[in-house]
Motif scaffolding. Structure first.
Motif, PDB file in Angstrom:
ATOM      1  N   ALA A  57      35.940  32.143  45.425  1.00  0.00           N
ATOM      2  CA  ALA A  57      35.857  30.957  44.571  1.00  0.00           C
ATOM      3  C   ALA A  57      36.828  31.053  43.399  1.00  0.00           C
ATOM      4  N   ILE A  58      36.883  32.211  42.751  1.00  0.00           N
ATOM      5  CA  ILE A  58      37.786  32.377  41.603  1.00  0.00           C
ATOM      6  C   ILE A  58      39.244  32.241  42.036  1.00  0.00           C
ATOM      7  N   ALA A  59      39.594  32.880  43.157  1.00  0.00           N
ATOM      8  CA  ALA A  59      40.975  32.807  43.638  1.00  0.00           C
ATOM      9  C   ALA A  59      41.346  31.389  44.040  1.00  0.00           C
ATOM     10  N   ALA A  60      40.429  30.683  44.723  1.00  0.00           N
ATOM     11  CA  ALA A  60      40.721  29.319  45.166  1.00  0.00           C
ATOM     12  C   ALA A  60      40.917  28.385  43.976  1.00  0.00           C
ATOM     13  N   ILE A  61      40.046  28.483  42.981  1.00  0.00           N
ATOM     14  CA  ILE A  61      40.178  27.616  41.800  1.00  0.00           C
ATOM     15  C   ILE A  61      41.460  27.946  41.027  1.00  0.00           C
ATOM     16  N   ALA A  62      41.777  29.239  40.892  1.00  0.00           N
ATOM     17  CA  ALA A  62      43.006  29.628  40.190  1.00  0.00           C
ATOM     18  C   ALA A  62      44.236  29.079  40.911  1.00  0.00           C
ATOM     19  N   LEU A  63      44.285  29.203  42.241  1.00  0.00           N
ATOM     20  CA  LEU A  63      45.423  28.683  42.991  1.00  0.00           C
ATOM     21  C   LEU A  63      45.470  27.160  42.942  1.00  0.00           C
ATOM     22  N   GLY A  64      44.283  26.525  42.916  1.00  0.00           N
ATOM     23  CA  GLY A  64      44.255  25.077  42.775  1.00  0.00           C
ATOM     24  C   GLY A  64      44.853  24.625  41.458  1.00  0.00           C
ATOM     25  N   LEU A  65      44.517  25.312  40.375  1.00  0.00           N
ATOM     26  CA  LEU A  65      45.085  24.975  39.064  1.00  0.00           C
ATOM     27  C   LEU A  65      46.587  25.229  39.027  1.00  0.00           C
ATOM     28  N   VAL A  66      47.029  26.296  39.705  1.00  0.00           N
ATOM     29  CA  VAL A  66      48.473  26.550  39.790  1.00  0.00           C
ATOM     30  C   VAL A  66      49.159  25.405  40.519  1.00  0.00           C
ATOM     31  N   GLY A  67      48.544  24.942  41.622  1.00  0.00           N
ATOM     32  CA  GLY A  67      49.121  23.833  42.367  1.00  0.00           C
ATOM     33  C   GLY A  67      49.207  22.561  41.537  1.00  0.00           C
ATOM     34  N   ILE A  68      48.172  22.285  40.738  1.00  0.00           N
ATOM     35  CA  ILE A  68      48.204  21.109  39.859  1.00  0.00           C
ATOM     36  C   ILE A  68      49.333  21.240  38.835  1.00  0.00           C
ATOM     37  N   ALA A  69      49.494  22.440  38.261  1.00  0.00           N
ATOM     38  CA  ALA A  69      50.563  22.659  37.288  1.00  0.00           C
ATOM     39  C   ALA A  69      51.942  22.478  37.905  1.00  0.00           C
ATOM     40  N   LEU A  70      52.051  22.720  39.217  1.00  0.00           N
ATOM     41  CA  LEU A  70      53.331  22.574  39.903  1.00  0.00           C
ATOM     42  C   LEU A  70      53.557  21.166  40.439  1.00  0.00           C
ATOM     43  N   GLY A  71      52.580  20.276  40.205  1.00  0.00           N
ATOM     44  CA  GLY A  71      52.756  18.907  40.660  1.00  0.00           C
ATOM     45  C   GLY A  71      52.356  18.669  42.096  1.00  0.00           C
ATOM     46  N   ARG A  72      51.633  19.604  42.729  1.00  0.00           N
ATOM     47  CA  ARG A  72      51.187  19.422  44.105  1.00  0.00           C
ATOM     48  C   ARG A  72      49.878  18.654  44.138  1.00  0.00           C
ATOM     49  N   THR A  73      49.536  18.088  45.292  1.00  0.00           N
ATOM     50  CA  THR A  73      48.345  17.253  45.397  1.00  0.00           C
ATOM     51  C   THR A  73      47.397  17.729  46.492  1.00  0.00           C
ATOM     52  N   LEU A 100      29.266  43.446  40.127  1.00  0.00           N
ATOM     53  CA  LEU A 100      29.792  42.100  40.327  1.00  0.00           C
ATOM     54  C   LEU A 100      30.487  41.580  39.069  1.00  0.00           C
ATOM     55  N   THR A 101      29.939  41.907  37.914  1.00  0.00           N
ATOM     56  CA  THR A 101      30.561  41.485  36.660  1.00  0.00           C
ATOM     57  C   THR A 101      31.959  42.081  36.520  1.00  0.00           C
ATOM     58  N   VAL A 102      32.099  43.359  36.875  1.00  0.00           N
ATOM     59  CA  VAL A 102      33.410  44.010  36.816  1.00  0.00           C
ATOM     60  C   VAL A 102      34.388  43.331  37.764  1.00  0.00           C
ATOM     61  N   LEU A 103      33.949  43.062  38.993  1.00  0.00           N
ATOM     62  CA  LEU A 103      34.826  42.440  39.974  1.00  0.00           C
ATOM     63  C   LEU A 103      35.188  41.014  39.572  1.00  0.00           C
ATOM     64  N   TYR A 104      34.192  40.245  39.134  1.00  0.00           N
ATOM     65  CA  TYR A 104      34.472  38.874  38.719  1.00  0.00           C
ATOM     66  C   TYR A 104      35.399  38.837  37.504  1.00  0.00           C
ATOM     67  N   GLY A 105      35.160  39.719  36.545  1.00  0.00           N
ATOM     68  CA  GLY A 105      36.023  39.762  35.365  1.00  0.00           C
ATOM     69  C   GLY A 105      37.458  40.100  35.731  1.00  0.00           C
ATOM     70  N   SER A 106      37.636  41.061  36.636  1.00  0.00           N
ATOM     71  CA  SER A 106      38.988  41.415  37.079  1.00  0.00           C
ATOM     72  C   SER A 106      39.656  40.245  37.781  1.00  0.00           C
ATOM     73  N   ALA A 107      38.881  39.531  38.625  1.00  0.00           N
ATOM     74  CA  ALA A 107      39.439  38.387  39.343  1.00  0.00           C
ATOM     75  C   ALA A 107      39.834  37.272  38.371  1.00  0.00           C
ATOM     76  N   LEU A 108      39.034  37.058  37.332  1.00  0.00           N
ATOM     77  CA  LEU A 108      39.363  36.029  36.337  1.00  0.00           C
ATOM     78  C   LEU A 108      40.650  36.373  35.586  1.00  0.00           C
ATOM     79  N   VAL A 109      40.817  37.641  35.234  1.00  0.00           N
ATOM     80  CA  VAL A 109      42.042  38.066  34.552  1.00  0.00           C
ATOM     81  C   VAL A 109      43.256  37.836  35.448  1.00  0.00           C
ATOM     82  N   LEU A 110      43.149  38.216  36.724  1.00  0.00           N
ATOM     83  CA  LEU A 110      44.266  38.021  37.649  1.00  0.00           C
ATOM     84  C   LEU A 110      44.536  36.529  37.872  1.00  0.00           C
ATOM     85  N   GLY A 111      43.464  35.732  37.940  1.00  0.00           N
ATOM     86  CA  GLY A 111      43.660  34.292  38.081  1.00  0.00           C
ATOM     87  C   GLY A 111      44.374  33.687  36.885  1.00  0.00           C
ATOM     88  N   ALA A 112      44.014  34.149  35.681  1.00  0.00           N
ATOM     89  CA  ALA A 112      44.697  33.672  34.482  1.00  0.00           C
ATOM     90  C   ALA A 112      46.172  34.077  34.493  1.00  0.00           C
TER      91      ALA A 112
END
Length: 641
Positions: free
Chosen positions: A195-211, A336-348
């Motif tokens: 979920a974190i990776a998908a949302i992060a990539l989705g936001l990247v796509g929006i920033a790049l003008g993709r739909t 899970l908190t450690v893994l989620y936190g790491s994923a959020l940092v990488l997504g950012a």
């Protein structure tokens, strides 16, 4: 080319697609998944699709699978709903090439989902699933079409990869498919990281003008968010292979297609957002391969041989990153908190890399170094290749000990030292031919000086102080001769600081290379010492001799902890990398703190009174007292321990 790439990826969302559409996709997929999961759970129980407990799993009762069916159906319904409701999105979808590429993605996901559901219910051979993954990935890549170049960010210059882009794209999708599957070992890991990776990539796509790509990725992220509450409940449901394979396939395909335009793929955001699944996959392959290789020491203790077996890459185990976090004593929630936190940092970092690629790049490098340290220091002892002696068999090869090999190494070391020196001192010649000529002169003169210094007349397999001094003398002779040759041929003197830097780098490389076998052997002996924890009394010559005997004879089973010495000036120092502890008035405290099994007495000058104090302290603490001594008897040496 960088300007073309910037125009291909405008850093703003398309003007005619409102942001609310992306929000509705995320929320709608979450609600659909939340509602559909209980229905799929009942169906899985009715059909007997249950995950039975076994020693490598942490759950204790049978748990229904097929959670991936609910996630996949929610994604499909949410995406179909927003496209039906938005004429602007339909216009984009029906644009040039979009129908073919996204239809191929839908077909590929359907194939993977059905294969995963069958695997959850009845089981499928690993090779058959891999073939299906390759076929589905090939369908997506060939319909996309595949990228012909890669770049870090929209403002960086691309690098052409040509037809290799097709092979690279298939490898990327298949790797992600199996990487996410490997993380699905603890409740909430695959779903949360996906979920974190998908949302992060989705936001990247929006920033790049993709739909279309952001719609697909946000739909996946929302569906996983809606599934997670069911995954955490007592009466829970697992994603199963039907879920983890589809998540990985969709992430890999959408990140490839969505971040590619005009044949250029932005690799950095994709790698950062999917960093944890990729790390899990890479570490799993490395540790299973390394575990299949063993280093054995010959009976004469001077030779090492390497033996390899089957790595069993597709054999399940309980040594994945989530397992290792639990093994450190962390609760499931903290892990899970450690893994989620790491994923959020990488997504950012992935989102940041769109505007500032070098920030994302160096952030990713820092994250990789932290992961490598944790993996080798705390999680996987099989990855400690130096400690396991992985490089020691190289020194049993006769080619390594030939003079021509040493000369070739020295030439490479001299060339590298020269390049480092001119780069740091900013004395790079403008003419390339002149630069090569000067480098050849310096390297040639250095090799002649090394030869004159006698560096090739010594054996370095068991190098000691004498060999190190000879190598140092030869390096100084080589640097001095290079300096003289420079003055005779080029006239203009090089700064003294430059020659000192050249000599320093050359000394480090040449002497370090010849001491390498000794350093590797020392590291291996320290790591493979026995389980008898030994404290050596006396940090003098006899104590150092005792340490060398322990390290050189692993069959004794000694694991040195350090030295104990009554000399107050020695306290806190290190001898051969082992700490020296003060003995006067601190003997009992040291024995209690270090808990040695043996105290080796290696101080011939110790008085009888002091020996008695040591013996009584050992009796009080349950420590065995051992005396180390060397006696010369004619032509024989007898070691008493």
């Amino acid at each position: 080319m960088a300007a073309v790439l910037t125009r291909a990826f405008p850093c703003c969302p398309l003007a005619f697609v409102p942001i609310s559409i992306f929000v509705f996709t995320l929320g709608g997929a979450a609600l659909l998944s939340l509602a559909l999961t209980p229905l799929v759970r009942r169906l899985a129980i009715a059909r007997g699709v249950l995950d039975q407990p076994d020693p490598r799993k942490i759950h204790t009762g049978a748990v229904p699978r097929w959670g991936g069916a609910a996630v996949g159906l929610a994604v499909a319904l949410a995406i179909a709903g927003v496209f039906l409701a938005s004429p602007a999105l339909r216009t984009v979808l029906l644009g040039e090439g979009n129908v073919a590429r996204w239809s191929a993605l839908a077909i590929g996901c359907g194939v993977i989902l059905i294969a995963g559901m069958v695997d959850d219910a009845r089981g499928l051979p690993a090779w058959f699933k891999l073939c299906l993954e390759i076929a589905a990935a090939a369908l997506v890549v060939l319909a996309a079409p595949y990228p012909h170049a890669v770049a870090l960010g929209p403002a960086t210059s691309p690098h052409e990869i040509g037809p290799m882009g097709a092979l690279f794209g298939i490898l990327w999708i298949v790797t992600l498919t199996n990487a996410v599957n490997m993380t699905d070992v603890v409740d909430g890991v695959a779903g949360g990281l996906g979920a974190i990776a998908a949302i992060a990539l989705g936001l990247v796509g929006i920033a790049l003008g993709r739909t279309v790509a952001p719609i697909v990725l946000l739909g996946l992220g929302g569906a996983l968010l809606g599934f997670l509450p069911h995954n955490f409940r007592k009466q829970r449901i697992f994603l199963g292979d039907s879920g983890s394979l589809v998540i990985g396939f969709l992430l890999g395909a959408a990140s490839l297609v969505g971040l590619t335009q005009h044949g250029v793929w932005l690799v950095l955001p994709a790698v950062l957002a999917l960093g944890l699944p990729l790390a899990e996959c890479g570490i799993t392959v490395l540790r299973r391969t390394a575990r299949a290789v063993t280093i054995e020491r010959a009976t004469d203790l001077d030779h090492f041989t390497m033996k390899s077996g089957s790595p069993r890459l597709f054999t399940p185990d309980a040594r994945h990153i989530p397992h290792r976090l639990l093994g450190l004593g962390l609760s499931q929630r903290v892990a899970l908190t450690v893994l989620y936190g790491s994923a959020l940092v990488l997504g950012a970092l992935a989102w940041t890399s769109v505007r500032w690629p070098w920030v994302g790049l160096w952030g990713g490098v820092a994250a990789a170094l932290i992961l490598a340290f944790a993996a080798t220091r705390w999680w996987y002892e099989e990855l400690r290749l130096i400690d396991r002696g992985a490089l020691l068999p190289l020194f049993d090869n006769a080619f390594v000990h030939r003079r021509i090999t040493h000369a070739a190494f020295d030439a490479a070391a001299a060339a590298l030292a020269f390049l480092i020196t001119i780069a740091l001192t900013d004395h790079i010649p403008g003419d390339a031919s002149q630069a090569w000529f000067r480098a050849a002169v310096v390297v040639g003169a250095t090799l002649v000086g090394l030869r004159i210094g006698g560096i090739y007349r010594a054996s370095y397999l068991h190098a000691g102080l004498a060999e190190a001094l000879k190598a140092t003398r030869s390096v100084l002779a080589g640097a001095g001769l290079a300096w003289i040759a420079w003055l005779l041929l080029f006239g203009s003197p090089w700064p003294v600081a430059g020659w000192l830097l050249y000599a320093y780098v050359l000394l480090t490389l040449v002497v370090g290379g010849r001491m390498l076998s000794r350093l590797l052997l020392h590291a291996h002996e320290r790591a493979t010492s026995g389980t008898r924890r030994v404290l050596i009394y006396g940090a003098g010559r006899a104590g150092r001799h005792a340490l060398g005997t322990m390290l050189g004879n692993p069959k004794l089973g000694f694991l040195p902890l350090g030295f104990l010495d009554d000399d107050a000036t020695m306290a806190g120092a290190e001898v051969h990398g082992y700490p020296v502890h003060g003995g006067n008035g601190e003997l009992d405290e040291i024995l209690e703190r270090l808990t040695p099994s043996d105290l080796v007495l290696a101080a011939p000058s110790a008085s009888a009174e002091r020996r008695g104090e040591l013996a009584r302290a050992c009796v009080r603490r349950g420590v065995r007292l051992v005396t180390f001594d060397v006696q010369w008897q004619g032509a024989e040496t007898q070691v008493l321990a």
